[in-house]
Design an enzyme around this catalytic site. Structure first.
Site, PDB file in Angstrom:
ATOM      1  N   GLY A 180      -4.302  -5.323   6.941  1.00 22.64           N
ATOM      2  CA  GLY A 180      -5.431  -4.406   7.075  1.00 22.64           C
ATOM      3  C   GLY A 180      -6.421  -4.838   8.120  1.00 22.64           C
ATOM      4  O   GLY A 180      -7.000  -3.996   8.833  1.00 22.64           O
TER       5      GLY A 180
ATOM      6  N   ARG B 263     -13.346  -8.515  -0.891  1.00 19.99           N
ATOM      7  CA  ARG B 263     -12.666  -8.115   0.355  1.00 19.99           C
ATOM      8  C   ARG B 263     -12.182  -6.672   0.231  1.00 19.99           C
ATOM      9  O   ARG B 263     -11.572  -6.295  -0.755  1.00 19.99           O
ATOM     10  CB  ARG B 263     -11.477  -9.043   0.601  1.00 19.99           C
ATOM     11  CG  ARG B 263     -10.665  -8.730   1.883  1.00 19.99           C
ATOM     12  CD  ARG B 263      -9.414  -7.949   1.596  1.00 19.99           C
ATOM     13  NE  ARG B 263      -8.521  -7.868   2.760  1.00 19.99           N
ATOM     14  CZ  ARG B 263      -7.522  -6.999   2.848  1.00 19.99           C
ATOM     15  NH1 ARG B 263      -7.268  -6.148   1.881  1.00 19.99           N
ATOM     16  NH2 ARG B 263      -6.754  -6.979   3.917  1.00 19.99           N
TER      17      ARG B 263
ATOM     18  N   THR C 222       0.863  -1.183   0.000  1.00 21.65           N
ATOM     19  CA  THR C 222       0.000   0.000   0.000  1.00 21.65           C
ATOM     20  C   THR C 222       0.889   1.220   0.000  1.00 21.65           C
ATOM     21  O   THR C 222       2.060   1.140   0.335  1.00 21.65           O
ATOM     22  CB  THR C 222      -0.833   0.011   1.306  1.00 21.65           C
ATOM     23  OG1 THR C 222      -1.756  -1.057   1.279  1.00 21.65           O
ATOM     24  CG2 THR C 222      -1.596   1.299   1.520  1.00 21.65           C
TER      25      THR C 222
ATOM     26  N   GLY D  11      -9.854  -3.850   2.557  1.00 23.04           N
ATOM     27  CA  GLY D  11      -8.965  -3.786   3.711  1.00 23.04           C
ATOM     28  C   GLY D  11      -9.232  -2.532   4.519  1.00 23.04           C
ATOM     29  O   GLY D  11     -10.332  -1.971   4.508  1.00 23.04           O
ATOM     30  N   ASP D  12      -8.201  -2.092   5.209  1.00 27.54           N
ATOM     31  CA  ASP D  12      -8.312  -0.891   6.046  1.00 27.54           C
ATOM     32  C   ASP D  12      -8.177   0.398   5.237  1.00 27.54           C
ATOM     33  O   ASP D  12      -8.636   1.457   5.673  1.00 27.54           O
ATOM     34  CB  ASP D  12      -7.230  -0.915   7.127  1.00 27.54           C
ATOM     35  CG  ASP D  12      -5.826  -0.999   6.523  1.00 27.54           C
ATOM     36  OD1 ASP D  12      -5.630  -1.752   5.528  1.00 27.54           O
ATOM     37  OD2 ASP D  12      -4.923  -0.312   7.023  1.00 27.54           O
TER      38      ASP D  12
ATOM     39  N   THR E 260      -0.090   0.792   6.827  1.00 31.84           N
ATOM     40  CA  THR E 260       0.092  -0.204   5.770  1.00 31.84           C
ATOM     41  C   THR E 260       0.377  -1.532   6.461  1.00 31.84           C
ATOM     42  O   THR E 260       0.885  -1.556   7.579  1.00 31.84           O
ATOM     43  CB  THR E 260       1.262   0.137   4.818  1.00 31.84           C
ATOM     44  OG1 THR E 260       2.486   0.146   5.564  1.00 31.84           O
ATOM     45  CG2 THR E 260       1.088   1.482   4.142  1.00 31.84           C
ATOM     46  N   GLY E 261       0.056  -2.609   5.777  1.00 36.05           N
ATOM     47  CA  GLY E 261       0.284  -3.920   6.363  1.00 36.05           C
ATOM     48  C   GLY E 261      -1.024  -4.664   6.524  1.00 36.05           C
ATOM     49  O   GLY E 261      -1.989  -4.391   5.790  1.00 36.05           O
TER      50      GLY E 261
HETATM   51  N1  ASP Z   1      -3.446  -2.590   4.365  1.00 37.83           N
HETATM   52  C1  ASP Z   1      -3.709  -3.072   3.042  1.00 37.83           C
HETATM   53  C2  ASP Z   1      -4.846  -4.029   3.072  1.00 37.83           C
HETATM   54  O1  ASP Z   1      -4.994  -4.760   4.023  1.00 37.83           O
HETATM   55  C3  ASP Z   1      -2.561  -3.728   2.402  1.00 37.83           C
HETATM   56  C4  ASP Z   1      -1.179  -3.303   2.813  1.00 37.83           C
HETATM   57  O2  ASP Z   1      -0.981  -2.253   3.347  1.00 37.83           O
HETATM   58  O3  ASP Z   1      -0.213  -4.046   2.606  1.00 37.83           O
HETATM   59  O4  ASP Z   1      -5.561  -4.081   2.094  1.00 37.83           O
END
Ligand code: ASP
Length: 358
Positions: A257, A231, A203, A233-234, A254-255
């Protein structure tokens, strides 16, 4: 001791509530008066060196509002076919469709817009900005979001690159079950580009502070690779993948979600800055909270927890109204994780603090 940048008036306000600013928690309504920033600042995930440089330039030279500077800045990564986690070239869902999530938030108006699971649109963050500016809604998803974009002149664009399609094909060929119950399973990564992760997230978040102290932010992503269609995410959820309060600061994630959603992570980071944390402390606080929640979740989903720490990555980024900035990441060796920042001294990568160091 008060954090640098909180004025004496802010301290007295805290003391009036019966607490020194450094003694947490302050009542949620108590917002310190922050000193004005020395100049514009932008922070982002490490893939956003060009993003933060662009955002600071546009705020400083053209007086562009921070939210628009952030949206423009992340547009560079949305259009980059080599970034497998955002926009063009992003990894697809399990059906091979690239579906994008994006949101932005404007500090001065406390307004926001988002699009979730949108297809065929190269700049979802710009569509989110239009949702914010031209409607009374905050969230548009899927076909409704796409139609809204087309009505506003966006052209349908094929976002699945040949490189991303080949990675998806490899994932599909190795799939041995429905791949849904254990999204963090320890299967082999399907491509060296995924840097050791079987099923990566990725992200870009950008938080921007203008020289007049106004704030804005934006997050945009193709989300979890090979996700279940539908789906989100956040990233398109206000308070989760991004949040700003014009009196306090701006933050994003990021990460994984799902963890940022279940913790209200970005909202929590901003509230911790309101209560007196530095941006880095606020990010660390939110990650430790997520860690506790993952420990509980491990009862039903054991792979959320590995020995003494969570088993997934999550990073928060924050900038405070006075220009202080910071970031913290869940896992890694100290110094191993970076975030991007730009200010009067130029654009650079700096080290994230680590909540559960190895
Ligand atoms: N946070 C994002 C999600 O879950 C993806 C990411 O940041 O790696 O969609």
């Amino acid at each position: 001791m008060a954090s640098p940048g909180i004025s004496r008036r802010g301290l007295l306000k805290g003391a009036g509530a019966g607490l020194a600013v450094g003694a947490l928690p302050l009542p949620a309504s108590s917002t310190p008066d922050f000193d004005p920033p020395a100049g514009a600042v932008a922070v982002s995930s490490a893939n956003g060196l060009g993003t933060v440089a662009h955002a600071v330039k546009r705020m400083s030279e053209d007086r562009l509002r921070p939210v628009s500077a952030a949206v423009e800045g992340v547009g560079i990564v949305e259009a980059d076919p080599n970034d497998l986690s955002v926009g063009l070239g992003g990894l697809p869902d399990e059906d091979g469709k690239v579906t994008l999530d994006a949101a932005c938030m404007d500090g001065p108006t406390h307004n926001a817009g988002s699009v979730g699971a949108i297809q065929d649109i190269l700049h979802p963050a710009r569509v989110a900005e239009l949702v914010m500016d031209r409607t009374d809604h905050v969230n548009l998803v899927a076909d409704g979001a796409r139609r809204f974009a087309l009505e506003h002149g966006f052209k349908p664009t094929e976002l699945l690159t040949e490189r991303a399609r080949r990675i998806w094909l490899k994932w599909r060929a190795k799939r041995t079950n429905d791949d849904r119950l254990w999204p963090l399973g320890d299967r082999e990564p399907v491509d060296p580009a995924l840097q050791g992760e079987a099923r990566p997230w990725g992200t870009i978040h950008c938080s921007a502070l203008a020289q007049d102290g106004s704030l804005g932010c934006c997050t945009t992503t193709s989300g979890l690779a090979f996700k279940i269609p539908g789906r989100i995410g956040d990233s398109p959820l206000i308070g989760c993948g991004l949040y700003c309060d014009n009196g306090v600061g701006s933050a994003g994630a990021t990460g994984r979600g799902e963890a940022a959603i279940l913790s209200g992570g970005s909202w929590l980071v901003v509230e911790r800055m309101r209560a007196g944390d530095t941006p880095e402390e606020a990010c660390l606080h939110a990650l430790r909270r997520v860690g506790k929640q993952a420990r509980k979740g491990a009862n039903w989903q054991p792979i959320l927890w590995a020995g003494v720490r969570p088993s997934f990555g999550l990073t928060f980024y924050a900038v405070r109204k006075d220009g202080l900035y910071g970031s913290a990441s869940m896992l890694g060796k100290p110094g191993s994780k970076k975030f991007a920042v730009a200010d009067g001294a130029g654009a650079r990568l700096e080290a994230c603090a680590i909540a559960f160091p190895s």
